[in-house]
Design an enzyme around this catalytic site. Structure first.
Site, PDB file in Angstrom:
ATOM      1  N   PHE A  30      85.769  -4.515  -5.093  1.00  0.00           N
ATOM      2  CA  PHE A  30      85.493  -3.199  -4.511  1.00  0.00           C
ATOM      3  C   PHE A  30      84.163  -3.253  -3.774  1.00  0.00           C
ATOM      4  O   PHE A  30      83.119  -3.542  -4.362  1.00  0.00           O
ATOM      5  CB  PHE A  30      85.453  -2.120  -5.596  1.00  0.00           C
ATOM      6  CG  PHE A  30      85.273  -0.739  -5.041  1.00  0.00           C
ATOM      7  CD1 PHE A  30      86.310  -0.113  -4.369  1.00  0.00           C
ATOM      8  CD2 PHE A  30      84.070  -0.071  -5.181  1.00  0.00           C
ATOM      9  CE1 PHE A  30      86.153   1.165  -3.834  1.00  0.00           C
ATOM     10  CE2 PHE A  30      83.900   1.206  -4.667  1.00  0.00           C
ATOM     11  CZ  PHE A  30      84.942   1.821  -3.992  1.00  0.00           C
ATOM     12  N   GLU A  56      75.168 -11.151  -6.120  1.00  0.00           N
ATOM     13  CA  GLU A  56      74.996  -9.823  -6.704  1.00  0.00           C
ATOM     14  C   GLU A  56      74.196  -9.809  -8.006  1.00  0.00           C
ATOM     15  O   GLU A  56      73.602  -8.792  -8.347  1.00  0.00           O
ATOM     16  CB  GLU A  56      76.365  -9.167  -6.947  1.00  0.00           C
ATOM     17  CG  GLU A  56      77.222  -9.035  -5.704  1.00  0.00           C
ATOM     18  CD  GLU A  56      76.637  -8.139  -4.616  1.00  0.00           C
ATOM     19  OE1 GLU A  56      75.862  -7.210  -4.938  1.00  0.00           O
ATOM     20  OE2 GLU A  56      76.951  -8.363  -3.443  1.00  0.00           O
TER      21      GLU A  56
END
Length: 180
Positions: free
Chosen positions: A8, A87
């Protein structure tokens, strides 16, 4: 063979996924909202002059519209390794698996989404005017903070899922930078 790895995207993954994408679909994640609630000391700021980046911040009645990206078949492990390096650089994000809803109402479970760890030192909450001042001046290893903001807002608009807060921030940052 079809990849089962869905990711996502709600910020820079919209315009810079960094991995081979086989399919994209507009999707909604319930219970979270897009927010400039994470200080950036690597990508869009420094430890001495932190910037701000987007994160998914939990809010039970909220939702975030973004882009579901399906990794190309055979790249799942490499994609996951790449995303973890990108991330999880400072552990402010938590790697989670979420259920998303596509525009046609279909649902997809087990979707990779990086959310903010509210107990992490990089978690913050500032009003939009403070966010604008920080974003207008910060610069990190991946470039100016305002570039990150403008690219994200532009791509959301192109997808037809604009974000009013981001649009307001773009206008405020442009006004700040035009007088600098």
């Amino acid at each position: 063979m079809t990849s089962s790895l869905w990711v996502f995207g709600y910020g820079s993954l919209l315009w810079n996924p960094g991995f081979p994408v086989a399919e994209t679909r507009i999707a909604r994640l319930h219970g979270w909202h897009r927010s400039f609630c994470m200080t950036s000391i690597h990508h869009r700021g420094t430890e001495a002059d932190p910037g701000l980046v987007l994160a998914l911040d939990e809010a039970p009645s909220a939702f975030c519209d973004g882009l579901a990206l399906r990794a190309e078949a055979g790249t799942e492990e490499a994609t996951l390794a790449y995303l973890r390096e990108r991330e999880l650089i400072s552990s402010a994000y938590i790697e989670t698996r979420q259920e998303i809803e596509f525009r046609d109402g279909a649902r997809q479970g087990d979707v990779l989404a990086y959310v903010i760890d509210r107990s992490h030192v990089q978690y913050c909450q500032h009003p939009l005017d403070v966010q604008a001042r920080i974003i207008a001046g910060a610069h990190g290893g991946r470039g100016p903070n305002d570039e990150y903001l403008c690219n994200t807002a532009a791509h959301l608009a192109e997808l037809g899922i604009g974000d009013d807060d981001l649009d307001s921030l773009v206008a405020q940052v442009r006004a700040i930078n035009s007088t600098a």
